[in-house]
Design a protein around this motif. Structure first.
Motif, PDB file in Angstrom:
ATOM      1  N   ARG A  42       0.879  -1.544   0.118  1.00 52.73           N
ATOM      2  CA  ARG A  42      -0.038  -0.172  -0.258  1.00 52.73           C
ATOM      3  C   ARG A  42       0.891   1.039   0.198  1.00 52.73           C
ATOM      4  O   ARG A  42       1.939   1.455   0.496  1.00 52.73           O
ATOM      5  CB  ARG A  42      -1.148  -0.339   1.117  1.00 52.73           C
ATOM      6  CG  ARG A  42      -0.452   0.469   2.588  1.00 52.73           C
ATOM      7  CD  ARG A  42       0.229  -0.306   3.142  1.00 52.73           C
ATOM      8  NE  ARG A  42       1.478   0.379   4.196  1.00 52.73           N
ATOM      9  CZ  ARG A  42       1.368   1.174   4.695  1.00 52.73           C
ATOM     10  NH1 ARG A  42       2.068   1.644   3.984  1.00 52.73           N
ATOM     11  NH2 ARG A  42       1.564   0.581   6.510  1.00 52.73           N
TER      12      ARG A  42
ATOM     13  N   ALA B 135       0.106   5.063   1.851  1.00 55.85           N
ATOM     14  CA  ALA B 135      -0.812   5.315   2.117  1.00 55.85           C
ATOM     15  C   ALA B 135      -0.599   6.914   2.360  1.00 55.85           C
ATOM     16  O   ALA B 135       0.203   7.545   2.911  1.00 55.85           O
ATOM     17  CB  ALA B 135      -0.394   4.716   3.709  1.00 55.85           C
ATOM     18  N   PRO B 136      -0.626   8.197   1.919  1.00 57.12           N
ATOM     19  CA  PRO B 136      -0.516   9.631   1.800  1.00 57.12           C
ATOM     20  C   PRO B 136      -1.718   9.526   2.218  1.00 57.12           C
ATOM     21  O   PRO B 136      -3.011   9.649   2.280  1.00 57.12           O
ATOM     22  CB  PRO B 136      -0.782  10.035   0.308  1.00 57.12           C
ATOM     23  CG  PRO B 136      -1.939   8.740  -0.634  1.00 57.12           C
ATOM     24  CD  PRO B 136      -1.465   7.252  -0.048  1.00 57.12           C
ATOM     25  N   SER B 137      -1.441  11.036   3.020  1.00 59.55           N
ATOM     26  CA  SER B 137      -2.343  11.807   4.173  1.00 59.55           C
ATOM     27  C   SER B 137      -2.724  12.953   3.335  1.00 59.55           C
ATOM     28  O   SER B 137      -1.553  13.732   2.747  1.00 59.55           O
ATOM     29  CB  SER B 137      -1.359  13.064   4.943  1.00 59.55           C
ATOM     30  OG  SER B 137      -1.059  12.122   5.875  1.00 59.55           O
TER      31      SER B 137
ATOM     32  N   ARG C 162      -4.300   4.003  -0.013  1.00 59.91           N
ATOM     33  CA  ARG C 162      -4.924   3.925   1.394  1.00 59.91           C
ATOM     34  C   ARG C 162      -4.544   5.855   1.236  1.00 59.91           C
ATOM     35  O   ARG C 162      -3.619   5.874   1.369  1.00 59.91           O
ATOM     36  CB  ARG C 162      -4.145   3.328   2.315  1.00 59.91           C
ATOM     37  CG  ARG C 162      -5.135   3.766   3.086  1.00 59.91           C
ATOM     38  CD  ARG C 162      -4.544   2.638   4.546  1.00 59.91           C
ATOM     39  NE  ARG C 162      -3.227   3.691   5.488  1.00 59.91           N
ATOM     40  CZ  ARG C 162      -2.290   2.641   5.994  1.00 59.91           C
ATOM     41  NH1 ARG C 162      -2.003   2.003   6.448  1.00 59.91           N
ATOM     42  NH2 ARG C 162      -1.884   3.719   6.344  1.00 59.91           N
TER      43      ARG C 162
ATOM     44  N   ASP D 231      -4.696   8.401   3.802  1.00 57.73           N
ATOM     45  CA  ASP D 231      -4.802   9.014   5.495  1.00 57.73           C
ATOM     46  C   ASP D 231      -5.042  10.142   6.043  1.00 57.73           C
ATOM     47  O   ASP D 231      -4.779  11.225   6.126  1.00 57.73           O
ATOM     48  CB  ASP D 231      -2.568   9.168   6.222  1.00 57.73           C
ATOM     49  CG  ASP D 231      -2.749   7.190   6.064  1.00 57.73           C
ATOM     50  OD1 ASP D 231      -3.898   6.172   5.591  1.00 57.73           O
ATOM     51  OD2 ASP D 231      -1.425   6.583   6.812  1.00 57.73           O
TER      52      ASP D 231
ATOM     53  N   TYR E 246      -1.690   8.603  14.173  1.00 54.36           N
ATOM     54  CA  TYR E 246      -1.170   7.857  12.875  1.00 54.36           C
ATOM     55  C   TYR E 246      -1.214   6.595  13.736  1.00 54.36           C
ATOM     56  O   TYR E 246      -2.166   5.631  11.876  1.00 54.36           O
ATOM     57  CB  TYR E 246      -0.384   7.948  12.193  1.00 54.36           C
ATOM     58  CG  TYR E 246       0.640   7.438  11.351  1.00 54.36           C
ATOM     59  CD1 TYR E 246       0.644   7.368  10.321  1.00 54.36           C
ATOM     60  CD2 TYR E 246       1.857   6.807  12.097  1.00 54.36           C
ATOM     61  CE1 TYR E 246       0.602   6.100   9.742  1.00 54.36           C
ATOM     62  CE2 TYR E 246       2.811   6.021  11.383  1.00 54.36           C
ATOM     63  CZ  TYR E 246       2.064   5.419  10.198  1.00 54.36           C
ATOM     64  OH  TYR E 246       2.735   4.357   9.542  1.00 54.36           O
TER      65      TYR E 246
ATOM     66  N   SER F 249      -3.337   3.399  11.088  1.00 58.67           N
ATOM     67  CA  SER F 249      -2.264   2.255  10.262  1.00 58.67           C
ATOM     68  C   SER F 249      -2.184   0.362  10.539  1.00 58.67           C
ATOM     69  O   SER F 249      -1.925  -0.305   8.729  1.00 58.67           O
ATOM     70  CB  SER F 249      -0.800   2.874  10.315  1.00 58.67           C
ATOM     71  OG  SER F 249      -0.380   2.591   9.390  1.00 58.67           O
TER      72      SER F 249
ATOM     73  N   ARG G 238       8.117   1.986   3.197  1.00 57.63           N
ATOM     74  CA  ARG G 238       8.208   3.408   3.467  1.00 57.63           C
ATOM     75  C   ARG G 238       9.610   3.733   3.744  1.00 57.63           C
ATOM     76  O   ARG G 238      10.675   3.253   4.150  1.00 57.63           O
ATOM     77  CB  ARG G 238       6.958   3.865   4.884  1.00 57.63           C
ATOM     78  CG  ARG G 238       7.381   2.922   5.742  1.00 57.63           C
ATOM     79  CD  ARG G 238       6.817   3.163   6.864  1.00 57.63           C
ATOM     80  NE  ARG G 238       6.532   2.736   8.057  1.00 57.63           N
ATOM     81  CZ  ARG G 238       5.322   2.014   8.959  1.00 57.63           C
ATOM     82  NH1 ARG G 238       3.977   2.261   8.703  1.00 57.63           N
ATOM     83  NH2 ARG G 238       6.210   1.631  10.477  1.00 57.63           N
TER      84      ARG G 238
ATOM     85  N   HIS H  77      10.419   6.261   9.331  1.00 56.24           N
ATOM     86  CA  HIS H  77       8.955   5.658   9.596  1.00 56.24           C
ATOM     87  C   HIS H  77      10.157   4.849  10.871  1.00 56.24           C
ATOM     88  O   HIS H  77       8.634   3.553  11.204  1.00 56.24           O
ATOM     89  CB  HIS H  77       8.374   4.681   8.974  1.00 56.24           C
ATOM     90  CG  HIS H  77       6.837   5.692   8.532  1.00 56.24           C
ATOM     91  ND1 HIS H  77       5.936   6.520   9.796  1.00 56.24           N
ATOM     92  CD2 HIS H  77       7.052   6.678   7.826  1.00 56.24           C
ATOM     93  CE1 HIS H  77       5.324   7.036   8.539  1.00 56.24           C
ATOM     94  NE2 HIS H  77       5.941   6.972   7.219  1.00 56.24           N
TER      95      HIS H  77
HETATM   96  N1  GLU Z   1       0.293   8.817   6.107  1.00 57.41           N
HETATM   97  C1  GLU Z   1       1.553   8.210   6.294  1.00 57.41           C
HETATM   98  C2  GLU Z   1       2.832   8.999   6.123  1.00 57.41           C
HETATM   99  O1  GLU Z   1       2.199   9.523   4.943  1.00 57.41           O
HETATM  100  C3  GLU Z   1       1.516   7.008   5.704  1.00 57.41           C
HETATM  101  C4  GLU Z   1       3.240   6.365   6.385  1.00 57.41           C
HETATM  102  C5  GLU Z   1       2.927   4.038   6.210  1.00 57.41           C
HETATM  103  O2  GLU Z   1       2.940   4.483   5.104  1.00 57.41           O
HETATM  104  O3  GLU Z   1       2.687   4.083   7.325  1.00 57.41           O
HETATM  105  O4  GLU Z   1       3.624   9.232   6.997  1.00 57.41           O
END
Ligand code: GLU
Length: 441
Positions: A5, A7-9, A39, A41, A184, A188, A202, A206
């Motif tokens: 996935r 997962a952008p905000s 996804r 976020d 977050y 997640s 990622r 992270h």
């Molecule tokens: N929304 C988070 C971000 O943009 C997702 C991080 C992830 O991949 O879990 O940093």
């Protein structure tokens, strides 16, 4: 089945670092014949904007990074609530009442003593009465996930190798704010479980989140997916740059960068594989391998992107670009002009030399006489340029620049440009004669 996935905000546009993460997750899934999920976020209702959701979709589409499906965190709040309740029942979530200022003060004290600023679990020391008093005073708690201090955290990272964390050196993360909104970390993890994510790839920013989330997976009785963290993208000076944080598809599009160039560069930047102008996605997929990723920051340089782009443009077949060419420009026109451009849009400038009008320089008397002779010498054939220049070479004894330049200037108004052998047939006999005539008079 491999499921990845991105997962952008939706709190801003995608930048080159996000695009890279999206691409790599898409590649992992493609390569394994699996699925790639987009996804959104968007639990932060105040900062999330629908226009960004749309821009994210549009950018991915332009890049040709297609998601198998889309999920939205804002539609899954009941799932987070359920996970929260069961973790709370299991004693893994606890309420905390410190204000921002109190927490800041605790941090400062620890840092001042040269200690890591880890949350002291003060909230766990409150008695029932003290807690009741806080609530009676109207203090709403925020919520923390209680890390298991007895369980060392370890995983085999797809890029970094064995990663180890001592949970005692991590703060219990705040997972929910006093107003009930989510941070977050927990959503997640719940999503990764519910969506059957097998592989999380990622940025290395992270890594410590992963340590916490591994405990969450375990606490929720779920299998832990494979994790990999890639080194961050930095500017060519080797530093995290603000500019990269705002460099995205709009800028690339405006500069005339082909999506293929972005994919070719980003799929290999920071790996041990050479960055090459590869447009065949299968080739990029075949060679894509996390074990080739280095741990040093990957340096992004616009000059590399320009270089790859030019090479890709020089190799673009007519069929791939014909809908983007000026009206009337056919395959021969494209081939004539292609070697002279760095971006596809530049074709118009060169195509004007064919369609006219052109602006000729003022010629000296001697060159005018030479061009008058050219009018006579021009005879139309499959290769009129060779015919013209050999005839003039023979009759005037001119060679090199003296032979070619006045002709090029008279026929195109320029001192340089695409191959005349290819341009002249496109200009056509009547127009070529007219241009030579005009220059000679
Ligand atoms: N929304 C988070 C971000 O943009 C997702 C991080 C992830 O991949 O879990 O940093």
């Amino acid at each position: 089945m491999t499921i990845t996935r991105f997962a952008p905000s939706p709190t801003g546009r995608l930048h080159v670092g996000n695009i890279r993460t999206a691409l790599h997750n898409w590649m992992l899934a493609q390569k394994a014949g699996g699925q790639f999920i987009l996804r959104i976020d968007d639990t932060d209702a105040a900062r999330s904007k629908e226009e960004y959701v749309e821009a994210i979709r549009a950018d991915l589409e332009w890049l040709g990074i297609e998601a198998d499906r889309e999920e939205r965190q804002s539609e899954r709040l009941d799932r987070y609530e359920a996970a929260f309740n069961s973790l709370r029942e299991a004693g893994r979530i606890y309420p905390a009442y410190e204000t921002q200022q109190e927490l800041e003060l605790k941090r400062k004290v620890l840092l001042g003593r040269g200690l890591p600023p880890i949350y002291d679990r003060g909230a766990l020391e409150l008695s029932d009465t003290e807690r009741a008093q806080k609530e009676a005073d109207g203090v709403q708690p925020h919520w923390r996930f209680k890390l298991d201090h007895d369980e060392p955290i370890q995983w085999e990272d797809g890029v970094r190798g064995i990663a180890k964390f001592d949970p005692k050196l991590l703060s219990d993360p705040v997972i929910r704010r006093a107003d009930g909104s989510w941070l977050y970390m927990l959503p997640s993890t719940v999503d990764d479980i519910d969506m059957g994510i097998t592989q999380v790839l990622r940025g290395e920013d992270h890594v410590s989140n992963t340590a916490v989330q591994i405990q969450m997976f375990t606490a929720m009785g779920a299998a832990v997916p494979a994790f990999a963290h890639e080194a961050l993208l930095v500017g060519k000076e080797g530093k995290l740059s603000k500019r990269l944080g705002s460099l995205g598809c709009d800028t690339f599009r405006e500069k005339g960068i082909e999506p293929e160039a972005i994919l070719a560069l980003l799929s290999r930047l920071g790996t041990s594989l050479p960055v090459e102008p590869i447009t065949d996605r299968d080739v990029l997929l075949d060679t894509f391998d996390l074990t080739t990723f280095g741990r040093a920051p990957a340096k992004f340089d616009d000059a590399d992107l320009d270089r790859i782009n030019t090479a890709i443009v020089h190799g673009l077949p007519y069929d791939a670009v014909k809908h983007r060419l000026p009206e009337g420009m056919d395959e021969a026109g494209w081939h004539a002009v292609q070697p002279n451009i760095a971006i596809v849009d530049e074709v118009s400038e060169w195509w004007r030399l064919v369609t006219g009008p052109i602006e000729q320089p003022e010629f000296e008397a001697e060159d005018k006489a030479y061009l008058a002779e050219a009018v006579q010498a021009l005879s139309w054939s499959d290769d009129p340029w060779s015919g013209l220049t050999s005839a003039l070479k023979e009759s005037t004894g001119r060679k090199g620049k003296a032979l070619f330049l006045p002709l090029r200037q008279a026929l195109t108004g320029m001192n340089h440009g695409p191959d005349m052998g290819e341009l002249l047939p496109l200009i056509g006999e009547a127009e070529a004669k007219a241009r030579l005539d005009r220059a000679a008079s």
